[in-house]
Design a protein around this motif. Structure first.
Motif, PDB file in Angstrom:
ATOM      1  N   LEU A 166       0.862  -1.185   0.000  1.00 37.45           N
ATOM      2  CA  LEU A 166       0.000   0.000   0.000  1.00 37.45           C
ATOM      3  C   LEU A 166       0.896   1.232   0.000  1.00 37.45           C
ATOM      4  N   MET A 167       0.862   1.986  -1.076  1.00 38.72           N
ATOM      5  CA  MET A 167       1.835   3.052  -1.287  1.00 38.72           C
ATOM      6  C   MET A 167       1.443   4.342  -0.563  1.00 38.72           C
ATOM      7  N   GLY A 168       2.429   4.940   0.134  1.00 37.39           N
ATOM      8  CA  GLY A 168       2.250   6.258   0.715  1.00 37.39           C
ATOM      9  C   GLY A 168       1.429   6.319   1.981  1.00 37.39           C
ATOM     10  N   VAL A 169       1.263   5.206   2.661  1.00 37.19           N
ATOM     11  CA  VAL A 169       0.427   5.125   3.857  1.00 37.19           C
ATOM     12  C   VAL A 169       1.294   4.635   5.017  1.00 37.19           C
ATOM     13  N   GLY A 170       1.195   5.200   6.205  1.00 33.14           N
ATOM     14  CA  GLY A 170       0.398   6.324   6.596  1.00 33.14           C
ATOM     15  C   GLY A 170       0.583   6.539   8.090  1.00 33.14           C
ATOM     16  N   THR A 171      -0.510   6.867   8.776  1.00 35.89           N
ATOM     17  CA  THR A 171      -0.495   7.027  10.229  1.00 35.89           C
ATOM     18  C   THR A 171      -0.421   5.656  10.901  1.00 35.89           C
ATOM     19  N   PRO A 172      -0.040   5.606  12.183  1.00 33.45           N
ATOM     20  CA  PRO A 172      -0.058   4.303  12.865  1.00 33.45           C
ATOM     21  C   PRO A 172      -1.415   3.609  12.792  1.00 33.45           C
ATOM     22  N   ASP A 173      -2.495   4.368  12.904  1.00 33.11           N
ATOM     23  CA  ASP A 173      -3.820   3.745  12.814  1.00 33.11           C
ATOM     24  C   ASP A 173      -4.081   3.226  11.410  1.00 33.11           C
ATOM     25  N   ASP A 174      -3.660   3.977  10.385  1.00 29.40           N
ATOM     26  CA  ASP A 174      -3.780   3.482   9.007  1.00 29.40           C
ATOM     27  C   ASP A 174      -3.057   2.148   8.843  1.00 29.40           C
ATOM     28  N   LEU A 175      -1.857   2.056   9.409  1.00 27.69           N
ATOM     29  CA  LEU A 175      -1.069   0.825   9.271  1.00 27.69           C
ATOM     30  C   LEU A 175      -1.795  -0.354   9.905  1.00 27.69           C
ATOM     31  N   MET A 176      -2.303  -0.165  11.112  1.00 21.62           N
ATOM     32  CA  MET A 176      -2.979  -1.269  11.793  1.00 21.62           C
ATOM     33  C   MET A 176      -4.217  -1.721  11.029  1.00 21.62           C
ATOM     34  N   ARG A 177      -5.009  -0.772  10.573  1.00 22.94           N
ATOM     35  CA  ARG A 177      -6.242  -1.137   9.873  1.00 22.94           C
ATOM     36  C   ARG A 177      -5.943  -1.779   8.513  1.00 22.94           C
ATOM     37  N   SER A 178      -4.852  -1.364   7.880  1.00 23.88           N
ATOM     38  CA  SER A 178      -4.496  -1.937   6.584  1.00 23.88           C
ATOM     39  C   SER A 178      -3.880  -3.319   6.735  1.00 23.88           C
ATOM     40  N   VAL A 179      -3.044  -3.503   7.753  1.00 23.04           N
ATOM     41  CA  VAL A 179      -2.496  -4.833   8.018  1.00 23.04           C
ATOM     42  C   VAL A 179      -3.632  -5.823   8.269  1.00 23.04           C
ATOM     43  N   ALA A 180      -4.636  -5.401   9.010  1.00 26.55           N
ATOM     44  CA  ALA A 180      -5.776  -6.275   9.292  1.00 26.55           C
ATOM     45  C   ALA A 180      -6.504  -6.691   8.021  1.00 26.55           C
ATOM     46  N   ARG A 181      -6.319  -5.916   6.946  1.00 29.54           N
ATOM     47  CA  ARG A 181      -6.976  -6.201   5.671  1.00 29.54           C
ATOM     48  C   ARG A 181      -6.041  -6.874   4.669  1.00 29.54           C
ATOM     49  N   GLY A 182      -4.874  -7.332   5.148  1.00 30.11           N
ATOM     50  CA  GLY A 182      -4.028  -8.169   4.315  1.00 30.11           C
ATOM     51  C   GLY A 182      -2.882  -7.483   3.602  1.00 30.11           C
ATOM     52  N   ILE A 183      -2.520  -6.257   4.002  1.00 29.80           N
ATOM     53  CA  ILE A 183      -1.407  -5.553   3.361  1.00 29.80           C
ATOM     54  C   ILE A 183      -0.091  -5.964   4.020  1.00 29.80           C
ATOM     55  N   ASP A 184       0.958  -6.103   3.191  1.00 28.71           N
ATOM     56  CA  ASP A 184       2.254  -6.598   3.650  1.00 28.71           C
ATOM     57  C   ASP A 184       3.341  -5.531   3.729  1.00 28.71           C
ATOM     58  N   MET A 185       3.214  -4.451   2.950  1.00 31.95           N
ATOM     59  CA  MET A 185       4.291  -3.471   2.858  1.00 31.95           C
ATOM     60  C   MET A 185       3.716  -2.056   2.832  1.00 31.95           C
ATOM     61  N   PHE A 186       4.459  -1.138   3.439  1.00 36.53           N
ATOM     62  CA  PHE A 186       4.050   0.260   3.506  1.00 36.53           C
ATOM     63  C   PHE A 186       5.265   1.164   3.362  1.00 36.53           C
ATOM     64  N   ASP A 187       5.025   2.381   2.889  1.00 41.27           N
ATOM     65  CA  ASP A 187       6.015   3.450   2.999  1.00 41.27           C
ATOM     66  C   ASP A 187       5.262   4.742   3.257  1.00 41.27           C
ATOM     67  N   CYS A 188       5.904   5.677   3.922  1.00 42.51           N
ATOM     68  CA  CYS A 188       5.287   6.981   4.131  1.00 42.51           C
ATOM     69  C   CYS A 188       6.334   7.938   4.667  1.00 42.51           C
ATOM     70  N   VAL A 189       6.256   9.202   4.239  1.00 40.22           N
ATOM     71  CA  VAL A 189       7.170  10.228   4.764  1.00 40.22           C
ATOM     72  C   VAL A 189       6.728  10.735   6.124  1.00 40.22           C
TER      73      VAL A 189
END
Length: 385
Positions: A254-277
């Protein structure tokens, strides 16, 4: 920091899932330069540096991979020069995996007088006004000259909200560019090219994009065009729309994401990798991410607070400096303040990812996320009391 022995890691790019908890999963991407534990957060090293951090610090915090950006590196120092200097890994003293973004988002968001057509995009540099052309083939060529381990297709990223026709046109162009990138990339043992699912906030377009990219049989798949102005619930809905159409046996980014809450909710939906500034940019602007939530060190309330950001943290920046001192550094624009808060923020993000990996393995991700959010809420209530 020395190179790992050539035999230390697999010579091919592989991905495995070790455990699942609902739709969340934990596992590992393996490649010649190292293993990326998933779910993974990639610190952003846009211009061959994670701002305000030494490479060894980034590694010691638990980062297995960093991100570099094709747009910025093609402008300075230039891909051909980078290749002559030994490639990006050697240049920035990071012998571990590197993922490079294609530069498409930066071309659209930073460049002046850009012109987009079937062949690619012609744009004027935000640095010196010089004119450049980036085709899908040139994007992959540049990433190859940089020597990155995971390369991204060139795509057209549309800011939301946008009308249906604009989103559909960009999605279809991105698919045609993905095919050209795939041909240009060819077969590179030990390396990978990922496709990017586009389609804005239109579910049918997202599904069409995902299915077409899967037909290209790429090594991994990213979800792009989110975190560009849409609410969190729209982002999560698009993840839920796309994920079932991506292969279980390949990584999802999931590109360009995000806040800690975004990460938790996205991991719960099956995402494996993240980046964010966000963690590095926030650190340079006086914001700290901690187990106690987000803390704005510019606030006067911290002027005489002798507590550290987190006395239980293993990160010296969080543990060994008072909030009063950090407040002083931030208010006086001292570089050390930016360094310490960036260090703290990246440490917290890596601790959060490690916590989620352990929670998934134990089958208690939902409990871990609830406990984390409860701790944030409790600390915020105490600060506002």
């Amino acid at each position: 920091m020395s190179e790992p022995a050539p035999a230390a890691f697999p010579q091919n790019f592989t991905f495995r899932v070790d455990a699942t908890d609902g739709t969340a999963r934990t596992g590992a991407i393996s490649m010649p330069r190292g293993v990326i534990r998933t779910p993974a957060f990639m610190p952003v090293g846009t211009a061959a540096t994670v701002k305000a951090m030494y490479p060894g610090q980034v590694r010691d915090l638990g980062a297995d991979v960093v991100l570099g950006n094709t747009y910025h590196l093609m402008l300075r120092p230039g891909p051909e020069r980078m290749a002559r200097l030994g490639g990006l890994h050697h240049f920035m003293n990071w012998p571990h995996p590197i993922l490079t973004d294609s530069g498409g988002f930066q071309v659209m968001s930073l460049s002046a007088l850009r012109k987009l057509d079937e062949q690619g995009v012609t744009f004027r540099s935000h640095v010196d006004g010089s004119t450049h052309h980036m085709s899908p083939e040139r994007s992959i060529e540049i990433q190859g000259l940089l020597g990155s381990d995971i390369q991204m297709q060139l795509d057209e990223c549309v800011r939301l909200p946008a009308d249906h026709d604009t989103i559909e046109k960009a999605m279809r162009l991105s698919l045609r560019w993905a095919e050209r990138c795939r041909v240009q990339f060819g077969e590179q043992p030990g390396k990978a090219m990922f496709g990017i699912v586009q389609g804005g906030d239109v579910p049918a377009l997202r599904v069409e994009s995902a299915r077409a990219l899967v037909d290209l049989d790429l090594k991994g798949y990213a979800i792009g065009g989110l975190a560009v102005g849409e609410p969190q619930d729209v982002m999560l809905a698009m993840i839920e729309t796309v994920a079932p159409h991506l292969p279980q046996a390949k990584p999802r980014y999931l590109m360009g994401v995000g806040t800690p809450d975004d990460l938790m909710r996205s991991v719960a939906r099956g995402i494996d990798m993240f980046d964010c500034v966000m963690p590095t940019r926030a650190g340079r602007h006086g914001l700290a991410y901690t187990r106690h939530g987000r803390i704005n060190l510019r606030n006067a309330r911290h002027g005489e607070d002798t507590r550290p950001l987190d006395e239980a943290s293993s990160c010296p920046a969080a543990r060994d400096y008072s909030r009063a001192y950090l407040h002083h550094l931030v208010r006086t624009d001292e570089i050390l303040g930016m360094m310490l808060l960036t260090w703290n923020n990246l440490a917290y993000y890596q601790e959060l990812m490690a916590g989620m990996r352990a929670a998934i393995a134990a089958g208690r991700l939902a409990d871990f996320c609830d406990e984390t959010r409860d701790a944030w809420a409790k600390a915020e209530a105490e600060r506002n009391a």
